[in-house]
Design an enzyme around this catalytic site. Structure first.
Site, mmCIF file in Angstrom:
data_model
loop_
_atom_site.group_PDB
_atom_site.id
_atom_site.type_symbol
_atom_site.label_atom_id
_atom_site.label_comp_id
_atom_site.label_asym_id
_atom_site.label_seq_id
_atom_site.Cartn_x
_atom_site.Cartn_y
_atom_site.Cartn_z
ATOM 1 N N TRP A 198 0.866 -1.191 0.000
ATOM 2 C CA TRP A 198 0.000 0.000 0.000
ATOM 3 C C TRP A 198 0.902 1.241 0.000
ATOM 4 C CZ3 TRP A 198 -2.154 2.550 4.920
ATOM 5 C CH2 TRP A 198 -3.120 3.516 4.603
ATOM 6 N N ASP A 222 -1.183 -6.324 8.787
ATOM 7 C CA ASP A 222 -2.158 -5.307 8.427
ATOM 8 C C ASP A 222 -3.393 -6.069 7.953
ATOM 9 O OD1 ASP A 222 -3.675 -3.216 7.593
ATOM 10 O OD2 ASP A 222 -2.163 -2.305 6.301
ATOM 11 N N LYS A 273 -13.677 -0.932 5.452
ATOM 12 C CA LYS A 273 -14.273 -1.654 4.327
ATOM 13 C C LYS A 273 -15.344 -2.635 4.783
ATOM 14 C CE LYS A 273 -10.605 0.125 2.208
ATOM 15 N NZ LYS A 273 -9.567 0.921 2.849
#
Ligand code: LMR
Length: 397
Positions: A130, A211, A246
């Site tokens: 990311w 993560d 999300k």
């Protein structure tokens, strides 16, 4: 004082959203930032979130501060999602969870903690990762290195190279893994590969940081935690950064968590005391609303089941779009084989589009894709599919 400053570069992901918002083209499509869209192109509020908010409106009696690490029931809910009900780590009180403003704050608090308590430790991320990971870690003063992850030629995992690199990482360093739905390439290790990664990590002795931002968007809430849980053996130590942007659609409520697992209850308590002092020096204590929604849903069996069904529907729609995208490109005569997209998980895929192609898609078609070629599959709909595939077919000519 500010007149001599030069402009900072735009953020590769959120900067794109800013440009998209300014774009006057009515046919514009945003496949940049990782935000879920439904068939109508909206980012809906979950039904279960609305219900939880109604319950909270009735129940809430005060806006008093939360503690530095947030509400205890939130921490317990996060741990159950991450480790599974009645896990040894929970039973032996080896985990402590702090509620953080989003997954990004969890990463930043983890990075500050590493910098302060593990002097000299460097952090290793997958190549690629990311775009904000190195940004956050460097801001905390950590040196960031990478291990191989994506095999461009095979459009798959560079597993052997990854394992070989992990084997020689010193035990004084920290290694970050994406627990599921790898951002940006959508390629996750298989269960057997995870087993080998966990084995090598244990042998090497470095600290593992996960993560975990997309639980439920790959194969399911439990299945997506399976790789991480292989690391959760007696005596293990871990840092886990969760995000609920999300899987609860709570993007702007900023709901995340940092969970620390210690080898013993005492080790966890000591580490957690430093995590709390890091938080106090940073944002003091977390905002309550988003986490209260999550706790309300997780704590009510009927709401929890309904939420699971909402996550499943979201996952199924994304997977449907993966297939439709591949089929539509084929129908438009694109010779390149994009079937790898259907084997990838979560919101993102590496399209293999070059920087020049990405730029021309934006200039000619107002189609926004991250410069690396990462596309947010969750931004595709039946309505925009034809236009976006026409555009891609054109730049691939
Ligand atoms: C993304 O990768 O698009 C998301 O995680 C949103 C963000 O903050 O970058």
């Amino acid at each position: 004082m500010f007149t001599d400053l030069t402009m900072a570069p735009a953020d590769p992901i959120l900067g794109l959203t800013e440009s998209f918002k300014k774009d006057a083209n009515p046919s514009k499509i945003n496949l940049g930032v990782g935000v879920y869209k439904d068939e109508e192109g909206r980012t809906p509020i979950f039904q279960t979130v609305k219900k939880a908010e109604e319950m909270l409106l009735q129940k809430e009696t005060s806006k008093d501060y939360l503690g530095i690490s947030g509400a205890a029931e939130y921490g317990a809910g996060v741990q159950e999602l991450v480790f599974g009900k009645s896990h040894e780590i929970i039973a032996s009180h080896r985990a402590a969870t702090a509620h953080t403003p989003g997954g990004t704050a969890a990463l930043r608090v983890a990075a500050d903690f590493i910098k302060r308590m593990l002097p000299g430790a460097r952090i290793w991320t997958s190549d690629p990762t990311w775009a904000n990971h190195p940004n956050v870690f460097k801001a905390a003063g950590l040196e960031v290195l990478t291990y191989p992850y994506y095999d461009e030629a095979a459009q798959g995992l560079a597993f052997d190279k990854m394992l070989a690199a992990l084997r020689v990482i010193p035990k004084t360093d920290v290694v970050m893994f994406h627990a599921c739905c790898h951002n940006p390439c959508g390629i996750d290790p298989t269960h057997d590969q995870w087993k080998q990664i966990a084995e090598v990590s244990a042998q090497s002795g470095f600290l593992v940081l996960f993560d975990f931002a997309y639980q439920g968007l790959g194969d399911g809430l439990e299945a997506d935690a399976a790789g991480l849980r292989l690391f959760c053996v007696p005596g293990c130590e871990l840092l886990i950064c969760s995000s609920f942007s999300k899987n609860f659609g709570l993007y702007n409520e900023r709901v995340g968590a940092l969970t620390v697992v210690g080898a013993t209850e005492d080790a966890a308590a000591k580490a957690f005391s430093h995590i709390k002092s890091t938080i106090r020096a940073n944002y003091s204590n977390p905002p309550a609303h988003g986490a209260a929604i999550v706790s309300t849903i997780l704590g009510d069996p009927a709401l929890r089941a309904e939420w699971n069904a909402e996550v499943t529907a979201m996952r199924d729609r994304i997977n449907g779009m993966r297939k439709l995208f591949v089929d539509t490109l084929k129908a438009k005569g694109v010779a390149r084989d994009f079937s790898f997209l259907t084997r990838q998980k979560g919101m993102f895929s590496f399209s293999g589009l070059t920087k020049a192609q990405v730029e021309s898609l934006r200039a000619k078609y107002a189609l926004y894709i991250v410069g690396s070629g990462r596309i947010n599959v969750a931004g595709m709909t039946r309505n925009n599919m034809d236009a976006l595939c026409t555009a891609i077919a054109d730049v691939l000519k």
